[in-house]
Scaffold this motif. Structure first.
Motif, short mmCIF file in Angstrom:
data_model
loop_
_atom_site.label_atom_id
_atom_site.label_comp_id
_atom_site.label_asym_id
_atom_site.label_seq_id
_atom_site.Cartn_x
_atom_site.Cartn_y
_atom_site.Cartn_z
N GLY A 173 -17.31 3.17 -8.84
CA GLY A 173 -17.63 1.98 -8.06
C GLY A 173 -16.44 1.03 -7.91
O GLY A 173 -16.13 0.56 -6.82
N SER B 49 -20.61 5.34 -15.56
CA SER B 49 -21.69 5.80 -14.68
C SER B 49 -21.95 7.29 -14.87
O SER B 49 -23.11 7.72 -14.85
CB SER B 49 -21.34 5.55 -13.21
OG SER B 49 -21.17 4.18 -12.97
N GLN B 99 -25.71 1.78 -9.49
CA GLN B 99 -24.63 0.82 -9.25
C GLN B 99 -24.55 0.38 -7.79
O GLN B 99 -24.36 -0.79 -7.51
CB GLN B 99 -23.30 1.44 -9.68
CG GLN B 99 -22.15 0.46 -9.63
CD GLN B 99 -20.90 1.02 -10.31
OE1 GLN B 99 -20.86 2.20 -10.67
NE2 GLN B 99 -19.90 0.19 -10.47
N ASP B 181 -27.08 0.12 -14.29
CA ASP B 181 -25.64 0.26 -14.03
C ASP B 181 -25.19 -0.92 -13.17
O ASP B 181 -25.49 -0.98 -11.99
CB ASP B 181 -25.38 1.59 -13.30
CG ASP B 181 -23.91 1.97 -13.29
OD1 ASP B 181 -23.07 1.14 -13.70
OD2 ASP B 181 -23.61 3.11 -12.88
MG LIG Z 1 -19.69 3.01 -12.43
#
Ligand SMILES: [Mg+2]
Ligand SMILES: Nc1ncnc2c1ncn2[C@@H]1O[C@H](COP(=O)(O)OP(=O)(O)OP(=O)(O)O)[C@@H](O)[C@H]1O
Ligand SMILES: Nc1ncnc2c1ncn2[C@@H]1O[C@H](COP(=O)(O)OP(=O)(O)OP(=O)(O)O)[C@@H](O)[C@H]1O
Ligand code: SF4
Ligand SMILES: [Mg+2]
Lengths: 336, 328
Positions: A173, B49, B99, B181
């Motif tokens: 991310g 993650s 996420q 997350d």
């Molecule tokens: Mg992550």
């Protein structure tokens, strides 16, 4: 909070005082349709009459409740969607009146870092190519020189050259978020709308990106609209901050002034809710009562009155005037 | 002390890429106890993650594969369950808030359909019950006009609203384990506070264990009972939260705590740990942090430090605390 008022401003003065972006009474409504014929039955008043100016070389922070219209302002400001009313001037030109080709030329000067990095990346394009795409599209760099520029930009954003040939889904991310930042910076823009640009980054890389943004601001007079819910980051980077609630600007002031002397009850609640990185501290939070009202049917008078700990009768009836209380500190509250 | 609900034992999850094998999770072991909130922090890309997705068995394969280890949940190894058994646990006893809310909500279905689905499937509610419960859940996560939102599509919602829809879905079946997350990154602090309160609430009421991945050390300080710090696919430190903030021992953890901007204490420049994370494709047998570490010794470059408890309940993987290192 006032005991911290004596503090040296370590940020540079923040701009030339020459306006770069002027937003006046901007409105953006999204129609709500309903019934069998999908007729317009109302509007989501995402942005409901907002005005502010960002000076060249300044970093303007925008904070506020989720759904209060921050991203919509960012997008409307760059004409990524049309407006309902009001105007946006960039370098004195009315953006929403430009022709397609004029707008296209203008585009290279204004960039956006999108809030949701994944949905703004094409899954089938290698990220190195995605970062360089716009440079080639606008004919700013030749195909053979582009890779070098991309890798250089990737590096300053904390990505490595071995990331060039990878696809978006192969990144974490925070790595994807940096791809979004690289994509905006590579264009060498004058103005960047940064929509939650560091929200997915761990603190060390976040610090690196913020230092980078602040260097670019002082070296190249880069101007930002910086949207973030992390007030400690906003305090660090921004010269001025606007606080929004339900499509409306509630308070706006130079950063130090806002943090040492917040006047609007909503701003005070925000400040009290900032989590502090110290597990031994248990603080009193101002908990906002009541449900968040709907932007389709905002409360009468002061839009915040349904949740405000200070509200009285006048707040239900009269819209408080948005006024300058001195020190370039603007606030819309009957009791401020 | 409460029983272990989850135990990661030497988990290894790899990805095959054109450049080589990425050891995203490289021999990770830690436990989550019943009713405990455990926070996982660490450098972006260090495998947080992927660790969570391994537990959920949602690793895309290929290119990903769990190549070693066990993930025990209530005494059984999740990795040995059939697809069907796993999907019965998922969204029911184990729920996850992903996420990136936009990529985990299906753009072509309404919010209502996506919230009611697990209610119909796992809790076998009727359509009508499920809708009522969905409206209740949307309200619970603080979103106004729940009936309208029920019929909306994901793109019509703001970033923070989508994130809260994910939270509502995760909470809908009263899970024993909630994996979150970065659950509050898109939320402003007042709603974040509300969501954190909500999570604390279900934790006390239902004794739900929470594995929370976050980079916000303020959130860690408020929520965690226990903290796991990861770096380049490995756990490099773990400790109870008070202990970790009082005495971070690994140089990486020390750097992290120094880099956080703190309100009303502005510095000219923020501290950031110098250097870059190593390329995950060619990680050697050494301390992966060594080329960024100001205390690096010879042994750090050639040998991986073991993760060991030097103080009760506080483990560190760093040669500074080992006899071999002290000798240098
Ligand atoms: Mg992550
Ligand atoms: N395309 C759209 N169609 C209908 N409504 C929309 C659309 N885009 C945004 N909205 C609505 O406009 C309002 C403002 O959304 P916006 O994305 O600007 O919020 P935000 O302040 O950026 O919130 P966040 O902090 O959660 O990202 C929300 O109520 C949202 O539901
Ligand atoms: N599908 C994939 N193919 C190849 N590599 C992958 C894939 N998914 C993840 N990775 C790699 O695995 C590593 C760990 O990724 P992960 O998403 O677990 O990081 P993270 O700790 O959650 O980071 P962040 O804080 O940025 O979300 C990263 O180096 C990433 O590039
Ligand atoms: S093992 Fe060595 S290089 Fe690694 S963190 Fe400890 S001192 Fe630094
Ligand atoms: Mg937004």
């Amino acid at each position: 909070m006032s005991e911290s008022a004596v503090q040296v401003d370590t940020r540079h003065s923040g701009g030339t005082g020459e306006p770069l972006v002027q937003v006046e009474n901007l409105k953006k409504y999204f129609p709500i349709t309903g019934g069998v014929f999908q007729r317009r039955v109302g509007d989501v008043k995402a942005v409901d009459g907002v005005s502010f100016t960002i000076n060249k070389g300044e970093s303007f922070g925008l904070v506020g409740e989720s759904g209060c219209g921050k991203s919509t302002i960012g997008r409307t400001l760059l004409r990524l969607n049309d407006k309902t009313d009001g105007s946006v001037h960039f370098e004195g030109q009315d953006l929403h009146k430009l022709s397609k080709s004029e707008l296209r030329k203008m585009r290279t000067k204004m960039q956006i870092v999108f809030q949701d990095p994944f949905s703004s990346l094409n899954p089938r394009i290698k990220v190195g190519e995605a970062i360089g795409e716009a440079l080639i599209d606008h004919g700013l760099v030749s195909r053979k020189d582009v890779k070098e520029r991309v890798i250089e930009t990737m590096k300053i954003c904390g990505l490595a050259d071995y990331h060039y040939d990878r696809f978006p889904h192969e990144f974490s991310g925070g790595q994807r978020q940096r791809i979004g930042i690289a994509r905006a910076l590579i264009m060498n823009p004058e103005f960047i709308v940064a929509d939650e640009p560091v929200s997915a980054l761990d603190v060390s890389i976040q610090a690196q990106i913020i230092n980078l943004l602040s260097d670019l601001q002082s070296e190249k007079q880069l101007t930002y609209l910086f949207i973030s819910h992390d007030l400690s980051v906003v305090e660090h980077l921004c010269n001025r901050v606007g606080v929004m609630y339900l499509g409306t600007m509630m308070e706006m002031a130079p950063t130090d002034e806002l943090f040492s002397n917040p006047l609007h009850p909503y701003t005070k609640a925000l400040m009290s809710a900032i989590p502090v990185p110290d597990p031994t501290l248990k603080r009193e939070r101002i908990v906002l009562q009541g449900d968040i009202p709907s932007p389709a049917n905002p409360p009468s008078g002061c839009k915040f009155h349904t949740r405000c700990p200070m509200a009285s009768d006048i707040c239900k009836e009269q819209v408080p005037e948005y006024r300058n209380v001195g020190n370039e500190h603007f606030v819309a509250c009957h009791f401020a | 002390m409460a029983k272990d609900l989850v135990e990661f034992r030497n988990l290894e999850t790899h990805f095959k890429t054109s450049a080589g094998t990425v050891k995203a999770v490289n021999d990770v072991s830690f436990s989550i106890r019943e009713g405990e909130t455990l926070c996982v922090v660490g450098e972006s890309g260090c495998g947080k993650s992927v660790t969570a997705m391994s537990l959920m068995q949602l690793i895309e394969s290929p290119p990903g594969k769990i190549v070693g280890g066990e993930i025990m949940f209530e005494g059984k190894d999740l990795l040995k369950l059939s697809k069907k058994e796993m999907s019965r646990l998922r969204g029911n006893e184990i729920a996850m808030i992903f996420q990136e809310p936009m990529s985990s909500l299906n753009p072509v279905f309404t919010i209502g359909k996506q919230i009611t689905e697990p209610l119909l499937y796992h809790l076998t509610m009727t359509q009508k019950e499920a809708k009522a419960r969905a409206i209740e859940l949307i309200t619970m996560v603080g979103i106004p006009r729940p009936e309208k939102i029920f019929d909306s599509y994901p793109h019509e919602l703001s970033g923070g609203m989508r994130q809260r829809i994910m939270i509502a879905i995760a909470l809908s079946c009263n899970p024993k384990l909630l994996i979150a997350d970065e659950p509050t990154t898109a939320l402003d602090v007042t709603i974040q506070a509300q969501i954190l309160d909500l999570m604390r609430d279900i934790k006390t009421k239902m004794n739900t264990a929470i594995m929370m991945i976050t980079h916000d050390l303020g959130v860690v300080a408020e929520m965690a009972d226990f903290v796991v710090v990861m770096y380049a696919g490995k756990v490099i430190e773990e400790a109870p939260v008070l202990e970790l903030f009082r005495e971070p021992r690994h140089p990486y953890t020390q750097g992290l705590l120094k880099a956080k901007p703190i309100i009303n204490q502005r510095q000219e420049r923020l501290y950031s740990i110098p250097g870059q994370v190593p390329n995950p494709v060619d990680l050697g047998e050494n301390c992966h942090f060594h080329d960024r570490c100001e205390f690096c010794m010879e042994i750090c470059k050639v040998k991986a430090p073991p993760l060991r408890a030097h103080i009760d309940g506080h483990k560190t993987a760093c040669w500074l605390y080992e006899e071999e290192g002290k000798a240098q």
